[in-house]
Design an enzyme around this catalytic site. Structure first.
Site, PDB file in Angstrom:
ATOM      1  CE  LYS A  17      -1.935  -1.064   3.754  1.00 31.11           C
ATOM      2  NZ  LYS A  17      -1.458  -2.575   4.698  1.00 31.11           N
ATOM      3  NE  ARG A  90      -4.691  -1.251  10.000  1.00 32.96           N
ATOM      4  CZ  ARG A  90      -3.836  -0.975   9.350  1.00 32.96           C
ATOM      5  NH1 ARG A  90      -3.488   0.182   8.439  1.00 32.96           N
ATOM      6  NH2 ARG A  90      -2.847  -1.551   9.720  1.00 32.96           N
ATOM      7  NE  ARG A 129       7.550  -2.269   6.404  1.00 37.62           N
ATOM      8  CZ  ARG A 129       6.888  -2.554   6.058  1.00 37.62           C
ATOM      9  NH1 ARG A 129       5.506  -2.231   5.381  1.00 37.62           N
ATOM     10  NH2 ARG A 129       5.707  -3.140   7.249  1.00 37.62           N
ATOM     11  NE  ARG A 161       6.614  -0.147  10.131  1.00 41.05           N
ATOM     12  CZ  ARG A 161       4.947  -0.774   8.959  1.00 41.05           C
ATOM     13  NH1 ARG A 161       5.044   0.138   8.369  1.00 41.05           N
ATOM     14  NH2 ARG A 161       3.983  -0.964   9.486  1.00 41.05           N
ATOM     15  NE  ARG A 172       1.944  -4.902  10.906  1.00 43.03           N
ATOM     16  CZ  ARG A 172       3.319  -4.497  10.238  1.00 43.03           C
ATOM     17  NH1 ARG A 172       4.092  -4.760  11.162  1.00 43.03           N
ATOM     18  NH2 ARG A 172       2.951  -3.532   9.111  1.00 43.03           N
TER      19      ARG A 172
HETATM   20  P1  AP5 Z   1       5.084  -1.598   1.936  1.00 42.97           P
HETATM   21  O1  AP5 Z   1       4.160  -0.377   0.739  1.00 42.97           O
HETATM   22  O2  AP5 Z   1       5.619  -0.887   3.056  1.00 42.97           O
HETATM   23  O3  AP5 Z   1       3.693  -2.114   2.502  1.00 42.97           O
HETATM   24  P2  AP5 Z   1       2.561  -1.733   2.960  1.00 42.97           P
HETATM   25  O4  AP5 Z   1       1.099  -2.495   2.738  1.00 42.97           O
HETATM   26  O5  AP5 Z   1       2.567  -0.746   2.954  1.00 42.97           O
HETATM   27  O6  AP5 Z   1       2.447  -2.269   4.438  1.00 42.97           O
HETATM   28  P3  AP5 Z   1       2.755  -1.900   6.356  1.00 42.97           P
HETATM   29  O7  AP5 Z   1       3.748  -3.491   6.708  1.00 42.97           O
HETATM   30  O8  AP5 Z   1       3.477  -0.081   6.380  1.00 42.97           O
HETATM   31  O9  AP5 Z   1       0.774  -2.256   6.254  1.00 42.97           O
HETATM   32  P4  AP5 Z   1       0.588  -1.822   8.008  1.00 42.97           P
HETATM   33  O10 AP5 Z   1      -1.062  -1.633   6.917  1.00 42.97           O
HETATM   34  O11 AP5 Z   1       0.412  -2.959   9.020  1.00 42.97           O
HETATM   35  O12 AP5 Z   1       0.618  -0.921   8.196  1.00 42.97           O
HETATM   36  P5  AP5 Z   1       0.122   0.631   8.302  1.00 42.97           P
HETATM   37  O13 AP5 Z   1       1.542   1.646   8.844  1.00 42.97           O
HETATM   38  O14 AP5 Z   1      -0.203   1.163   7.832  1.00 42.97           O
HETATM   39  O15 AP5 Z   1       6.133  -2.786   0.922  1.00 42.97           O
HETATM   40  C1  AP5 Z   1       6.386  -3.783   2.320  1.00 42.97           C
HETATM   41  C2  AP5 Z   1       7.821  -4.502   1.979  1.00 42.97           C
HETATM   42  O16 AP5 Z   1       7.537  -5.328   0.295  1.00 42.97           O
HETATM   43  C3  AP5 Z   1       8.702  -3.174   1.344  1.00 42.97           C
HETATM   44  O17 AP5 Z   1       9.568  -3.478   1.156  1.00 42.97           O
HETATM   45  C4  AP5 Z   1       8.604  -2.792  -0.176  1.00 42.97           C
HETATM   46  O18 AP5 Z   1       9.570  -2.395  -0.693  1.00 42.97           O
HETATM   47  C5  AP5 Z   1       8.260  -4.707  -0.550  1.00 42.97           C
HETATM   48  N1  AP5 Z   1       7.343  -4.695  -1.595  1.00 42.97           N
HETATM   49  C6  AP5 Z   1       6.106  -3.838  -2.644  1.00 42.97           C
HETATM   50  N2  AP5 Z   1       5.405  -3.898  -2.804  1.00 42.97           N
HETATM   51  C7  AP5 Z   1       6.307  -5.154  -3.935  1.00 42.97           C
HETATM   52  C8  AP5 Z   1       5.509  -6.242  -5.398  1.00 42.97           C
HETATM   53  N3  AP5 Z   1       5.011  -5.806  -5.630  1.00 42.97           N
HETATM   54  N4  AP5 Z   1       6.986  -7.040  -4.855  1.00 42.97           N
HETATM   55  C9  AP5 Z   1       7.587  -7.603  -4.018  1.00 42.97           C
HETATM   56  N5  AP5 Z   1       7.900  -6.674  -3.358  1.00 42.97           N
HETATM   57  C10 AP5 Z   1       7.297  -5.900  -2.886  1.00 42.97           C
HETATM   58  O19 AP5 Z   1       0.251   0.663  10.786  1.00 42.97           O
HETATM   59  C11 AP5 Z   1       0.980   0.337  11.131  1.00 42.97           C
HETATM   60  C12 AP5 Z   1       0.099   0.208  12.803  1.00 42.97           C
HETATM   61  O20 AP5 Z   1      -0.708   1.028  13.060  1.00 42.97           O
HETATM   62  C13 AP5 Z   1      -0.930  -0.472  12.438  1.00 42.97           C
HETATM   63  O21 AP5 Z   1      -0.397  -1.859  12.820  1.00 42.97           O
HETATM   64  C14 AP5 Z   1      -2.016  -0.367  13.447  1.00 42.97           C
HETATM   65  O22 AP5 Z   1      -1.653  -0.544  15.244  1.00 42.97           O
HETATM   66  C15 AP5 Z   1      -1.377   1.409  13.750  1.00 42.97           C
HETATM   67  N6  AP5 Z   1      -3.009   1.684  12.707  1.00 42.97           N
HETATM   68  C16 AP5 Z   1      -2.930   2.183  11.002  1.00 42.97           C
HETATM   69  N7  AP5 Z   1      -3.549   3.210  11.152  1.00 42.97           N
HETATM   70  C17 AP5 Z   1      -4.210   2.643  11.372  1.00 42.97           C
HETATM   71  C18 AP5 Z   1      -5.980   2.832  11.858  1.00 42.97           C
HETATM   72  N8  AP5 Z   1      -6.374   3.339  10.428  1.00 42.97           N
HETATM   73  N9  AP5 Z   1      -6.878   2.227  13.007  1.00 42.97           N
HETATM   74  C19 AP5 Z   1      -6.141   1.442  14.040  1.00 42.97           C
HETATM   75  N10 AP5 Z   1      -4.454   1.271  14.081  1.00 42.97           N
HETATM   76  C20 AP5 Z   1      -4.310   2.287  12.959  1.00 42.97           C
END
Ligand code: AP5
Length: 222
Positions: A17, A90, A129, A161, A172
């Site tokens: 994402k 979420r 990552r 991270r 997660r």
């Molecule tokens: P990346 O693009 O970083 O993936 P992502 O989907 O953004 O993954 P996240 O881990 O950031 O998502 P998340 O939803 O768990 O975390 P968030 O920060 O939102 O890609 C991942 C890796 O794969 C990278 O190394 C990239 O290079 C590689 N890659 C990408 N595309 C690829 C492809 N096509 N092929 C191969 N490799 C690829 O949230 C973190 C925490 O915050 C949550 O756990 C929660 O506690 C809190 N939080 C956030 N939002 C909320 C909310 N709305 N409500 C409550 N808590 C929340």
């Protein structure tokens, strides 16, 4: 004139994402908002939000709705040229709060873009990552930076991270299944869901997303 696009990126942790939000931001005049990035910045700055969010993030759970909704919905209503949300909503309560906040301003969600990737691939991606504090993201094998441990964009040091440790990642993923995956039906029932094969390369996923967003813009103009 075309109305603003109000887009949601849906998908499990590691689906890509953040990677795709960054690319789409360059294609379209749209503001991106990542709740994960906002919360990590709040933790790093030691704000009250950060202090309350940290324990939930470290445990792989969701930060309570009352903390997150306030931060997101207030910013969104001022984004009159449209938005791309990464990490929000979420759960169903957040999706309903978003629907209501937009309706209060005669707006609605244009589409929810779901990036689908199987679980074992997600764990591999997350463990490799690396990112800088501005959120530019790399992978040690599939998308390495040009210079080891430095961001290509701003030269900042890259780090792993805190919540990317395998045990937290598994939690997660369980949180995603329990809380977030029901949103797939939520948006499908409203005719807003678009599915993308996230196992393809980042460039191919980007091509497909960009084409879909361009089509949404065209449909809106017709
Ligand atoms: P990346 O693009 O970083 O993936 P992502 O989907 O953004 O993954 P996240 O881990 O950031 O998502 P998340 O939803 O768990 O975390 P968030 O920060 O939102 O890609 C991942 C890796 O794969 C990278 O190394 C990239 O290079 C590689 N890659 C990408 N595309 C690829 C492809 N096509 N092929 C191969 N490799 C690829 O949230 C973190 C925490 O915050 C949550 O756990 C929660 O506690 C809190 N939080 C956030 N939002 C909320 C909310 N709305 N409500 C409550 N808590 C929340």
């Amino acid at each position: 004139m075309a109305s603003p696009l109000n887009l949601i990126l849906l998908g499990p942790p590691g689906a890509g994402k953040g990677t795709q939000a960054e690319r789409l931001r360059e294609d379209f005049p749209i503001q991106c908002l990542s709740t994960g990035q906002i919360l990590r910045a709040a933790v790093a700055d030691g704000t009250e939000l950060g202090k309350q969010a940290k324990q939930h993030m470290d445990a792989g759970g969701l930060v309570p709705d009352e903390l997150v909704n306030g931060v997101v919905l207030e910013r969104l209503t001022s984004m009159e040229d449209g938005f791309l949300l990464d990490g929000f909503p979420r759960n169903r309560a957040q999706a309903e709060a978003l629907e209501q906040a937009l309706a209060d301003h005669d707006r609605k969600v244009t589409a929810a873009l779901l990036i689908e990737v199987p679980e074992e691939e997600l764990v591999k991606r997350i463990s490799g990552r690396r990112m800088c504090k501005e959120g530019h993201t790399y992978h040690v094998d599939t998308d390495p930076p040009k210079h080891a441990d430095r961001c290509d964009v701003d030269g900042l040091p890259l780090f792993q991270r805190d919540d990317d440790e395998e045990g937290v990642v598994r939690e997660r993923l369980r949180t995603y299944e329990r809380e977030t995956s029901p949103l797939v039906d939520f948006y499908d029932d409203r005719g807003l869901l678009r599915r993308f094969d996230g196992t393809r390369s980042p460039t191919e996923v980007h091509d497909h997303l960009r084409a879909a967003v361009a089509t949404l813009r065209l449909e809106d103009e017709l």
